[in-house]
Design a protein around this motif. Structure first.
Motif, short mmCIF file in Angstrom:
data_model
loop_
_atom_site.label_atom_id
_atom_site.label_comp_id
_atom_site.label_asym_id
_atom_site.label_seq_id
_atom_site.Cartn_x
_atom_site.Cartn_y
_atom_site.Cartn_z
N ARG A 1 17.73 4.07 24.64
CA ARG A 1 17.73 5.15 25.61
C ARG A 1 19.01 4.97 26.42
N VAL A 2 19.88 5.95 26.35
CA VAL A 2 21.19 5.75 26.96
C VAL A 2 21.52 6.84 27.96
N LEU A 3 22.06 6.44 29.09
CA LEU A 3 22.51 7.40 30.09
C LEU A 3 24.00 7.23 30.29
N GLY A 4 24.73 8.31 30.12
CA GLY A 4 26.16 8.27 30.40
C GLY A 4 26.38 8.74 31.83
N ASP A 5 27.07 7.94 32.61
CA ASP A 5 27.35 8.31 34.01
C ASP A 5 28.86 8.43 34.20
N VAL A 6 29.30 9.57 34.69
CA VAL A 6 30.74 9.82 34.84
C VAL A 6 31.36 9.01 35.99
N HIS A 7 30.53 8.60 36.93
CA HIS A 7 30.98 7.82 38.08
C HIS A 7 32.29 8.36 38.69
N LEU A 8 32.15 9.54 39.26
CA LEU A 8 33.29 10.20 39.89
C LEU A 8 33.88 9.39 41.03
N GLY A 9 35.18 9.36 41.10
CA GLY A 9 35.84 8.83 42.30
C GLY A 9 35.90 9.97 43.30
N ASP A 10 34.85 10.09 44.11
CA ASP A 10 34.75 11.29 44.96
C ASP A 10 34.67 10.95 46.43
N TRP A 11 35.08 9.75 46.81
CA TRP A 11 34.80 9.33 48.17
C TRP A 11 36.00 8.62 48.79
N GLY A 12 37.13 8.75 48.13
CA GLY A 12 38.25 7.93 48.58
C GLY A 12 39.35 8.71 49.26
N LEU A 13 40.47 8.04 49.37
CA LEU A 13 41.63 8.57 50.07
C LEU A 13 42.12 9.89 49.50
N GLN A 14 41.92 10.10 48.19
CA GLN A 14 42.45 11.35 47.62
C GLN A 14 41.85 12.58 48.31
N VAL B 1 32.78 15.73 25.07
CA VAL B 1 32.28 14.61 25.87
C VAL B 1 31.36 15.17 26.95
N ASP B 2 30.15 14.62 27.05
CA ASP B 2 29.31 15.08 28.15
C ASP B 2 28.50 13.94 28.76
N PHE B 3 28.12 14.14 29.99
CA PHE B 3 27.48 13.07 30.75
C PHE B 3 26.08 13.48 31.16
N ASP B 4 25.19 12.49 31.22
CA ASP B 4 23.83 12.77 31.68
C ASP B 4 23.80 12.77 33.19
N LEU B 5 24.61 11.92 33.78
CA LEU B 5 24.62 11.78 35.23
C LEU B 5 26.01 12.12 35.75
N TRP B 6 26.03 13.00 36.72
CA TRP B 6 27.31 13.33 37.36
C TRP B 6 27.32 12.70 38.74
#
Ligand code: ARG
Length: 583
Positions: free
Chosen positions: A153-166, A262-267
């Motif tokens: 059972r596999v979950l792909g998580d994109v783990h966005l860098g959404d909280w930083g200086l950018q 390419v697709d992710f289960d978790l964004w």
């Protein structure tokens, strides 16, 4: 279905035991000299050391036992101590029929399915995807599909860098360009007010601009830092603007990932782990792992025997902000709470190795995850240009992923321009699939940790280990099956060396998938898919399938064609590569 090598291993192990030797010596693998035998066991050499006897004598004893078994056409002990095995065509055909009837095509499904989280992609919000993101996406997607193919059972998580200086940079820049926007006002009310809509084009222009500016303009840089801090502490107008940036950026990313299959289960993003940071700090404190160092809070992770310096991991900076490592630790906590994974795999550029070593050690010390759970960092090398340096645009800039995909599609289109098989309406879609297949296969065939050279001409070649060749092989089979006009496809027997070798290869599918999973190495599948296609080409060249007059032979060969197609498509699907009907 059990891999055929496993069946043979069990028989040989029993024979070793019957002769008074350790059954663990009876491991059987495919022979590397198919002209001599199909399978081989080298256990007699280890046995010789253990039992102080000549290996040839031991191989001879075991061979005598195995020879009694009717599944073998030939059992031979060969000096100095090899055990060469060849099974009968009847046995092979029976195994082939079992595989044909197996919905998993002979790929054994895990007896104890595990929960595996794969952290890949790792794009940063507000920044356009560039080719640095390509490998993580391609490799991570293949690993996800591979682990699923063997029953986990596999979950792909994109783990966005959404909280930083950018984000702070974009907010600071927007606040200077549009000072009147209500979201910048201290009394902005998210209940009643909205922010202006942004577009991907806006972000693609603003981020690089702001990033460059911050390097030249110290005051602006300070402003961006402040904006980041204020965002992270929840300033309503900034949160609203951040959500808009996130919306636009994620939609743009999804478009690019989709083109790559390419697709992710978790964004989820780094921001989602934010609420775990306080509990994390409390836990680290409770376990007395925190140490103050120059105003920052750190955890020591050096271990005896470390060959390279292992700096402590900083979990809170002196200005009280948390950083990359903190987020990754908090994310492990979150994943443990939500999914109790058996494994977490990180598919990230190999230059981040130190970071992950520190994070994993700290996570273990703090007990953030079960002791038996695996934390694995799967670093990958760089995609280089023909000069051996990281691939760049013509003018030396970083290449956008969207531009790379477009270039690959265009080149594939040119390559297919002469094909009479592709009709005009399907040309573009076919070119996209062929281009992406070339790109992905060209990447995945390399050992993950190695750098490789992006050579589009070679990747698109119809010959050799390329995605193009594999897609082409599938289309050739399609055309045979179409001309044969469907109907029953029974396997009556095996007729010559070419079809026998193909079946042998097909019967190893399960073993190949298992090994690829264990080694976390999709390149095993690339190699095997190529082997299979090459064997098929030979078979096709040597035999006139459609013109064959012996009905049973013809039907058996069509059954073989069907099975090759299915297994090849399975390999490609797990590699994340779509096939085309014709080309
Ligand atoms: N966003 C990060 C970067 O651009 C990559 C994230 C990798 N994943 C992780 N869990 N740290 O470097």
């Amino acid at each position: 279905m059990k891999p055929i090598t496993q069946t043979l291993t069990e028989l040989t192990a029993a024979a070793f035991a019957q002769c008074g030797y350790d059954p663990a010596l009876g491991v059987v693998g495919l022979s590397d000299r198919l002209d001599l035998c199909q399978f081989q066991c080298n256990g007699a050499f280890a046995a010789a050391k253990q039992y102080h006897k000549a290996p040839f004598v031991i191989a001879g004893e075991v061979a005598a036992v195995l020879a009694e078994n009717l599944i073998f056409a030939e059992v031979q002990a060969v000096r100095p101590g090899f055990l060469n095995l060849t099974v009968t065509d009847v046995f092979l055909a029976e195994a082939a029929k079992t595989q044909m009837a197996d919905p998993h095509l002979g790929i054994h499904q895990a007896d104890f399915p595990e929960t595996i989280i794969i952290d890949y992609g790792g794009p940063n919000v507000a920044k356009p995807l560039h080719i640095g993101h390509l490998r993580s996406a391609i490799i991570g997607e293949a690993l996800k599909r591979l682990a699923r193919a063997v029953g986990h059972r596999v979950l792909g998580d994109v783990h966005l860098g959404d909280w930083g200086l950018q984000i702070g940079l974009v907010i600071a820049e927007l606040s200077e360009r549009y000072p009147d926007w209500r979201c910048f006002a201290p009394d902005f009310d998210p209940e009643t007010e909205t922010v202006s809509a942004l577009s991907a084009a806006d972000l693609n222009e603003i981020y690089p601009f702001a990033s460059k500016r911050s390097k030249e303009d110290a005051a602006f840089k300070e402003k961006a830092h402040l904006a980041t801090c204020e965002l992270q502490s929840g300033r309503p107008g900034y949160i609203a603007l951040w959500k808009e940036i996130l919306r636009v950026s994620v939609a743009d990313m999804k478009g690019n990932y989709q083109k790559l299959g390419v697709d992710f289960d978790l964004w989820y993003g780094e921001s989602d782990a934010d609420r775990y940071v306080e509990p994390l700090m409390a836990l680290l404190d409770e376990k007395e792992l925190l140490r103050r160092s120059e105003g920052a809070l750190v955890v020591d992770v050096a271990e005896e025997g470390d060959k390279a310096p292992m700096p402590p991991v900083i979990v809170r900076k002196s200005d009280n902000s948390s950083i990359y490592a903190t987020t990754d630790l908090a994310t492990i906590m979150q994943r443990q709470q939500d999914f109790s994974p058996n494994r977490i795999w990180y598919v990230v550029d190999k230059r981040q190795e130190l970071h992950f070593t520190q994070v994993f050690r700290c996570a273990r010390k703090a007990g953030l995850i079960a002791d038996h759970a695996e934390l694995a960092y799967l670093g990958f090398g760089t995609m280089n240009g023909s000069d051996g340096k990281p691939y760049k645009t013509r003018d030396g800039g970083v290449m956008r992923l969207a531009d790379l995909i477009a270039a690959v599609e265009e080149a594939a289109g040119e390559k297919l321009a002469g094909s009479a098989f592709v009709s005009e309406p399907e040309r573009q879609e076919t070119a996209r699939k062929v281009g992406v297949a070339a790109l992905k296969f060209g990447d995945l065939i390399n050992q993950r940790g190695k750098d490789y050279i992006f050579d589009l001409e070679r990747f698109l070649s119809f010959e050799g280990k390329t995605g193009t060749y594999l897609l082409y092989t599938v289309t050739r089979i399609n055309s045979i099956l179409q001309k044969a006009g469907g109907g029953a496809c029974q396997l009556f027997g095996i007729y010559n060396d070419a079809d026998r070798e193909l079946w042998l290869n097909l019967l190893l599918t399960g073993a190949v998938f298992e090994r690829a999973f264990e080694e976390k190495a999709p390149n095993n599948l690339c190699e095997n898919a190529y082997q299979l296609a090459a064997l098929f080409s030979r078979f096709y060249h040597d035999n006139h399938i459609l013109a064959e007059e012996d009905e049973k032979k013809r039907e058996s060969w069509l059954a073989l064609c069907r099975m090759v197609k299915k297994v090849l498509e399975k390999h490609l699907d797990v590699l994340g590569i779509e096939t085309v009907e014709r080309m």
